[in-house]
Design a protein around this motif. Sequence first.
Motif, PDB file in Angstrom:
ATOM      1  N   LEU A 187      53.567  34.665 -25.641  1.00 21.94           N
ATOM      2  CA  LEU A 187      53.269  35.100 -24.271  1.00 21.94           C
ATOM      3  C   LEU A 187      54.360  36.048 -23.754  1.00 21.94           C
ATOM      4  O   LEU A 187      54.062  37.074 -23.124  1.00 21.94           O
ATOM      5  N   ARG A 190      54.102  39.461 -25.173  1.00 20.89           N
ATOM      6  CA  ARG A 190      52.999  40.264 -24.654  1.00 20.89           C
ATOM      7  C   ARG A 190      53.172  40.606 -23.173  1.00 20.89           C
ATOM      8  O   ARG A 190      52.221  41.023 -22.507  1.00 20.89           O
ATOM      9  N   TYR A 192      54.071  38.706 -20.457  1.00 25.75           N
ATOM     10  CA  TYR A 192      53.934  37.747 -19.355  1.00 25.75           C
ATOM     11  C   TYR A 192      55.333  37.258 -18.985  1.00 25.75           C
ATOM     12  O   TYR A 192      56.192  37.105 -19.841  1.00 25.75           O
ATOM     13  N   ALA A 257      50.946  33.321 -16.551  1.00 26.69           N
ATOM     14  CA  ALA A 257      50.546  32.760 -17.854  1.00 26.69           C
ATOM     15  C   ALA A 257      50.643  31.239 -17.836  1.00 26.69           C
ATOM     16  O   ALA A 257      51.396  30.659 -17.046  1.00 26.69           O
ATOM     17  N   PRO A 281      42.480  38.080 -20.392  1.00 27.11           N
ATOM     18  CA  PRO A 281      43.938  37.951 -20.381  1.00 27.11           C
ATOM     19  C   PRO A 281      44.663  38.975 -19.505  1.00 27.11           C
ATOM     20  O   PRO A 281      45.887  38.958 -19.452  1.00 27.11           O
ATOM     21  N   GLY A 285      47.576  35.159 -18.900  1.00 31.34           N
ATOM     22  CA  GLY A 285      47.420  34.811 -20.318  1.00 31.34           C
ATOM     23  C   GLY A 285      47.419  33.302 -20.500  1.00 31.34           C
ATOM     24  O   GLY A 285      48.027  32.582 -19.713  1.00 31.34           O
ATOM     25  N   GLU A 337      45.196  33.835 -33.067  1.00 33.84           N
ATOM     26  CA  GLU A 337      45.042  34.797 -31.972  1.00 33.84           C
ATOM     27  C   GLU A 337      43.578  35.064 -31.716  1.00 33.84           C
ATOM     28  O   GLU A 337      42.877  35.565 -32.580  1.00 33.84           O
ATOM     29  N   VAL A 341      45.070  36.123 -24.633  1.00 33.12           N
ATOM     30  CA  VAL A 341      46.377  36.763 -24.440  1.00 33.12           C
ATOM     31  C   VAL A 341      46.149  38.253 -24.664  1.00 33.12           C
ATOM     32  O   VAL A 341      45.440  38.636 -25.601  1.00 33.12           O
TER      33      VAL A 341
END
Lengths: 344, 344
Positions: A187, A190, A192, A257, A281, A285, A337, A341
């Motif tokens: 997280l 990405r 967040y 998130a 997302p 997320g 995955e 997200v």
Amino acid sequence: MSSQPSETKAARVTSFDVAERAGVNQSTVSRALAGSPQVTPATRERVLAVARELGYTVDQRASGLRTGRTDTVAVVILQGPEDKAPSGNPFYFELLGSICEAASARGLETLVSLQSEEGRLSGDYVKRGQADGTIVIGSARHSSAWTYFQQLQRSTGNLAFWGSPFDDARWVRSDNHGGGRIATSHLLDRGYRKIAFVGPLGTGPGQFAERFSGYRDALAERGAQPIEASSYPDGDRKSQGYHAARDMIERDGSIDAFFAASDRLAFGVLDYLKEIGRDVPEDVGIVGFDGMSAGTISSPPLTTVAPDLAKAAEALLRMAIDGEASVTQRVKVRLIERASVRPT
Amino acid sequence: MSSQPSETKAARVTSFDVAERAGVNQSTVSRALAGSPQVTPATRERVLAVARELGYTVDQRASGLRTGRTDTVAVVILQGPEDKAPSGNPFYFELLGSICEAASARGLETLVSLQSEEGRLSGDYVKRGQADGTIVIGSARHSSAWTYFQQLQRSTGNLAFWGSPFDDARWVRSDNHGGGRIATSHLLDRGYRKIAFVGPLGTGPGQFAERFSGYRDALAERGAQPIEASSYPDGDRKSQGYHAARDMIERDGSIDAFFAASDRLAFGVLDYLKEIGRDVPEDVGIVGFDGMSAGTISSPPLTTVAPDLAKAAEALLRMAIDGEASVTQRVKVRLIERASVRPT
């Protein structure tokens, strides 16, 4: 319809029938079927041919009394009132499926018993000659049941646990700490920034606390603080997740998130975010834990931390059947995955 | 850790130990534990007290050889390559959960065996003294496996099927025709007009064909024609549903509803509609079949036709254990309204 239920019993063929038809002693039949070198190949062939012809099969109870083995593993699934079939806890049934497969690969049958704290608990399958070992699966919430099985484990071997709250037991668990780190780092990677943890800790499973500690450590490495959503111990996991997310967002609307300690909690978080129109997302997320196949159906499909259930099943069997003692085992987890997200 | 795996075997207590300590014959111990009236209450009490004290439990194998009963039901779950655990076919595991519960309520254990056509098939549990009856669960797609079990059912009683493609077998099925009617009438009642059917029929399960006939009859009553989406026999059910819906909408964009012959097919239909931006239930309505709990997680949650699994489990047990012969049984279905059909 020509089938008659009583036909089998009436026609039941014994090793004595095979012996008579083959012109040998009953003990020779037993030896021949067991592959004993005391029986000549010719006699063995004749006995096998007659056994096939008469439809003779070995009675596993009698065979088990001779060999001391049942070639069966017992699996106890602990259920709370909220885990009742048919909805049940699908994760347990996914693990059960893996145990059945691993058992089958070892030539073992699987005896399944659903038990609840309110009902009669029993783990005496080995003593009663019904299994060579017993695996108990359940959530740590069933505390009085675990106390019973923990005492049983002290007085007997061949018991292995998944989900026990006791650290001094012979159990297999996910690498919960590692999984919490993986989810949280993912997280953060990405983009967040304010990641809340969802999952009852106080009275809850030790496994959730382990996942929390992985989450906390991953945050600490990047200088971030843990944010713990309120716990809602009542209702099923999905409802707990829904209420925790609502409470959290109402308390702090800038949360972007969630790391949920189980997939079912995450499904509840998803429900709440959909209700208030937050895009997952893009705005928020979410990562769950368990790798449940139901996560492919949610909208968006849930990114999750999945334990290696095949490895878990093998480890549980080694403990329960081979009596691998005094050890606890962690199985590896990996991130699956999906789409909850945002991409890089 | 104090537990030693070998402890149990070393300490194994027999009925002879109980007899010696209680000062009676071994046969008296057997009679006392079996509740025989030949034993006085006082002796029975003494034997029970000693048995408890020594931790003596009856060996179910020996007991089974005497009584001829195992107090166990075997459940064979047929799996195709696409049904592998851990994802498996969740519907089978929901039915398994119901069977375990119903068996437990009758004092029976449940022996579970996952089998596949490619692997070794076996339904000889009764003959081998491992069960009092056998239930086989699977989709009709596993045709060579069903042929094997069908032959076995001809030569033995105590076998009951769920999912068999053979009409002349002893099986339990959903009221598939009724379910197809309920689903279709519900969509018509809510104002949908062009309702397509999704589910492979040609090579597929008889159950799907029965659901189709209910759909067709409900349409006919209102003067409407069935619209059959193309079949995609490859891939898992979700992927089949996705492709069938895509093909259908590309062929006729005015389709405003789908009745999918299984929930997993319906999840694929939902995926495609989301992809092309059709709103469910506003633009397009969907009803599935099976009542799977995963349908609470989809977006929107799936309206579905649910068989009464508790009743199904009881019927299967009556057939397998009590040897209820020469009958086929239908279990009732009901509509579970969630959110994939618009409100009135």
